[in-house]
Design a protein around this motif. Structure first.
Motif, PDB file in Angstrom:
ATOM      1  N   GLU A  48       0.897  -1.054   0.018  1.00  0.00           N
ATOM      2  CA  GLU A  48       0.003   0.079   0.251  1.00  0.00           C
ATOM      3  C   GLU A  48       0.935   1.121   0.042  1.00  0.00           C
ATOM      4  O   GLU A  48       0.690   2.132  -0.822  1.00  0.00           O
ATOM      5  CB  GLU A  48      -0.963  -0.012   1.086  1.00  0.00           C
ATOM      6  CG  GLU A  48      -2.092  -0.862   1.265  1.00  0.00           C
ATOM      7  CD  GLU A  48      -2.799  -1.062   2.422  1.00  0.00           C
ATOM      8  OE1 GLU A  48      -2.643  -0.465   3.368  1.00  0.00           O
ATOM      9  OE2 GLU A  48      -3.873  -1.606   2.445  1.00  0.00           O
ATOM     10  N   ASN A  51       2.942   1.403  -3.444  1.00  0.00           N
ATOM     11  CA  ASN A  51       2.068   1.963  -4.520  1.00  0.00           C
ATOM     12  C   ASN A  51       1.973   3.287  -4.531  1.00  0.00           C
ATOM     13  O   ASN A  51       1.674   4.002  -5.421  1.00  0.00           O
ATOM     14  CB  ASN A  51       0.842   0.690  -4.426  1.00  0.00           C
ATOM     15  CG  ASN A  51       0.993  -0.321  -5.162  1.00  0.00           C
ATOM     16  OD1 ASN A  51       1.866  -0.596  -6.092  1.00  0.00           O
ATOM     17  ND2 ASN A  51       0.466  -1.258  -4.645  1.00  0.00           N
ATOM     18  N   CYS A  52       1.685   3.787  -3.377  1.00  0.00           N
ATOM     19  CA  CYS A  52       1.166   5.339  -3.294  1.00  0.00           C
ATOM     20  C   CYS A  52       2.644   6.111  -3.579  1.00  0.00           C
ATOM     21  O   CYS A  52       2.197   7.025  -4.248  1.00  0.00           O
ATOM     22  CB  CYS A  52       0.971   5.618  -1.596  1.00  0.00           C
ATOM     23  SG  CYS A  52       0.715   7.532  -1.505  1.00  0.00           S
ATOM     24  N   ASP A  55       2.868   5.494  -7.488  1.00  0.00           N
ATOM     25  CA  ASP A  55       1.901   6.346  -8.319  1.00  0.00           C
ATOM     26  C   ASP A  55       2.020   7.722  -8.428  1.00  0.00           C
ATOM     27  O   ASP A  55       2.235   8.262  -9.566  1.00  0.00           O
ATOM     28  CB  ASP A  55       0.525   6.195  -7.666  1.00  0.00           C
ATOM     29  CG  ASP A  55      -0.161   4.792  -7.573  1.00  0.00           C
ATOM     30  OD1 ASP A  55       0.361   4.000  -8.528  1.00  0.00           O
ATOM     31  OD2 ASP A  55      -1.071   4.661  -6.785  1.00  0.00           O
ATOM     32  N   LYS A  56       2.898   8.399  -7.647  1.00  0.00           N
ATOM     33  CA  LYS A  56       3.215   9.578  -7.741  1.00  0.00           C
ATOM     34  C   LYS A  56       4.573   9.947  -8.613  1.00  0.00           C
ATOM     35  O   LYS A  56       4.701  10.566  -9.520  1.00  0.00           O
ATOM     36  CB  LYS A  56       3.767  10.197  -6.149  1.00  0.00           C
ATOM     37  CG  LYS A  56       2.501  10.531  -5.399  1.00  0.00           C
ATOM     38  CD  LYS A  56       2.787  10.983  -3.911  1.00  0.00           C
ATOM     39  CE  LYS A  56       1.673  11.194  -3.126  1.00  0.00           C
ATOM     40  NZ  LYS A  56       2.203  11.600  -1.682  1.00  0.00           N
TER      41      LYS A  56
END
Length: 523
Positions: A48, A51-52, A55-56
């Protein structure tokens, strides 16, 4: 061993084993679909957070030929994200979710990083397989906490021509950010668990306010102690009985410890101890005020019981001394009266002797305080015992304008000591008479209920306040100018020694009801 040494050893191992550099890497170790799902669940928090950040990162350069892999601590690929063209190429190499990078399949940044515990960068021909000579790979370890064993790895893969000189540094910075976030999440989770344990505990009441005194958190026990109006968004500064203490802490920025509270109308809570502590942030600003409530009701009752016990000891010693001093002249008076019986009026003589016997009985009962004795139980009729007493008491009642009426069953058999029971009657009736200084009525009812024998005394006198009612039976507590506060204490003792119970109800201006209940079997 350093990464360069591990790389050289890995290539040498490939040569010794006859591994063909023209072939694609062969993944001999692969997770099943169910195993992969289980690994992802175990790795969920890291996934989690990672992935955060990914993504950025990818949103800032969506067209760059970059692929990002996440593995667990065994080198199994759990997620694969990045440029679509790059992803298709890598999948043709056999790099998909579930495969495991091992040392025997040729040098890889993932296997080398896990072996040496350091970030690793492989550029082009650092790879053994020729198909990977146009690829740049760098891997950094991911840890949940500083100094902990690796939880997994994070890998950047890109074309050799597109590899930035600071690719490894960028990866390490990203991995550090992920680790800090994981660490902060872990701390937050611990704080959350501690907070929940504190808020949900059943032994302490908790009240937390902000810097303005507004409640932000409170638990069920604090609401039970202070009242249902206590809730988040309510100001503690306007909420009694904690307002003054919280205001002092907010204004003075100092703690207040061991503040005793009297809780009115909050049964079963009567007393509480309050500790209030200010909480400051790193800059020294007040951010919270924490209050902890402890229920002190039972402790207060125990201390009160101990004080009463001490009073009982003193009362017993005093009563024994008085009893001895009174009994001696009583004996003399009774002897002289018997000696002059022939010259006395028979009716007066019998009444005087009866009263002297009763005085002697009262003195004997006072001896109970200093030297308790078990009552001499035998079958008696509780109503008949009262009739004997009323034969003497009726005269005084009539003189004071008090009417005494008895109702209920004609006989109330129980096992007990008639003299002690008579002493109980005497004290209860005397108190009822004192409550009727201008006349009134005393109703006495005898009944059986639920296997008990009950005697109920009800007067329509001035009644008692809650405070007086609460202290009835305390040694030396009395509302009478000439009282000593021992009468009801003796009543309690005698009733208890008969296995019975005493209950008193009273209301100012409405009168008092005293009920004696004894076991039906006389035990």
């Amino acid at each position: 061993m350093r990464p360069a040494e591990l790389l050289a050893e890995s290539k040498a191992r490939c040569i010794r084993s006859g591994l063909d550099p023209g072939e694609l890497p062969a993944f001999s170790d692969r997770l099943t679909a169910s195993e992969l799902q289980a690994r992802r669940i175990a790795f969920q928090e890291v996934l989690e957070v990672t992935n955060c950040f990914i993504d950025k990162f990818l949103s800032a350069a969506p067209d760059d030929p970059l692929l990002i892999l996440m593995t667990d601590a065994e080198g199994c690929v759990l997620a694969l994200r990045g440029n679509a063209a790059m992803e298709r190429q890598v999948r043709r190499f056999g790099i998909v979710e579930g495969v495991r990078f091992t040392e025997d399949m040729g040098p890889s940044s993932i296997a080398l990083s896990l072996s040496c515990g350091q970030p690793v960068l492989l550029l082009g021909k650092d790879h053994y397989q020729e198909a990977l000579h146009g690829v740049a790979c760098c891997t950094a370890l991911l840890r949940r906490d500083a100094g902990a064993a690796p939880a997994g790895t994070l890998t950047f893969m890109t074309g050799l021509d597109d590899a930035h000189p600071h690719l490894l540094a960028l990866l390490c910075a990203t991995a550090d950010s992920i680790e800090r976030e994981l660490l902060q999440r872990g701390r937050n989770e611990q704080l959350h668990m501690l907070n929940q344990a504190l808020i949900e505990n059943k032994h302490y009441g908790v009240v937390v306010t902000d810097e303005a005194g507004v409640v932000v958190e409170c638990n069920a026990l604090s609401v039970g102690m202070l009242g249902p109006a206590l809730a988040p968004s309510v100001s503690a500064l306007s909420f009694e009985p904690i307002a003054a203490i919280f205001r002092h802490v907010l204004e003075e920025r100092t703690e207040r410890m061991g503040e005793e509270l009297v809780l009115t109308g909050r049964e079963p809570f009567e007393r509480a101890m309050l500790d209030v502590v200010p909480i400051f942030d790193g800059a020294g600003r007040l951010v919270r005020v924490f209050g902890l409530l402890r229920d002190m009701t039972e402790r207060h009752k125990t201390e009160e019981l101990l004080r009463n016990t001490e009073k009982l000891v003193v009362a017993g010693q005093l009563a024994v001394g008085i009893a001895h001093e009174v009994r001696n002249p009583l004996t003399t008076v009774k002897g002289l009266l018997q000696y002059s019986k022939s010259r006395a009026e028979p009716a007066y003589y019998d009444l005087i002797m009866s009263e002297l016997d009763r005085m002697n009985l009262i003195v004997s009962e006072f001896m109970i305080l200093g030297k308790p004795e078990a009552p001499s139980h035998r079958p008696i009729d509780a109503r008949a015992v009262l009739r004997e007493l009323l034969a003497i008491f009726d005269t005084q009642a009539s003189r004071n304008g008090v009417e005494i009426a008895t109702t209920g069953v004609d006989e109330l058999p129980l096992s007990g000591d008639p003299n002690q029971l008579k002493q109980v009657y005497l004290n209860v009736l005397k108190n009822a008479m004192d409550a009727l200084p201008f006349g009134g009525r005393i109703d006495i009812r005898f009944e059986t209920s639920g296997g008990e024998r009950r005697i109920r005394f009800a007067d329509d006198g001035k009644g008692m306040s809650e405070e007086t009612l609460r202290r009835i039976g305390d040694p030396f507590f009395t509302t009478k100018p000439d009282g000593n506060g021992l009468g009801m204490m003796i009543v309690k003792r005698i009733v208890a020694s008969h296995g019975g119970r005493l209950s008193i109800e009273s209301e100012v201006g409405r009168g008092t009801v005293v009920e004696l209940a004894f076991p039906g079997d006389g035990s």
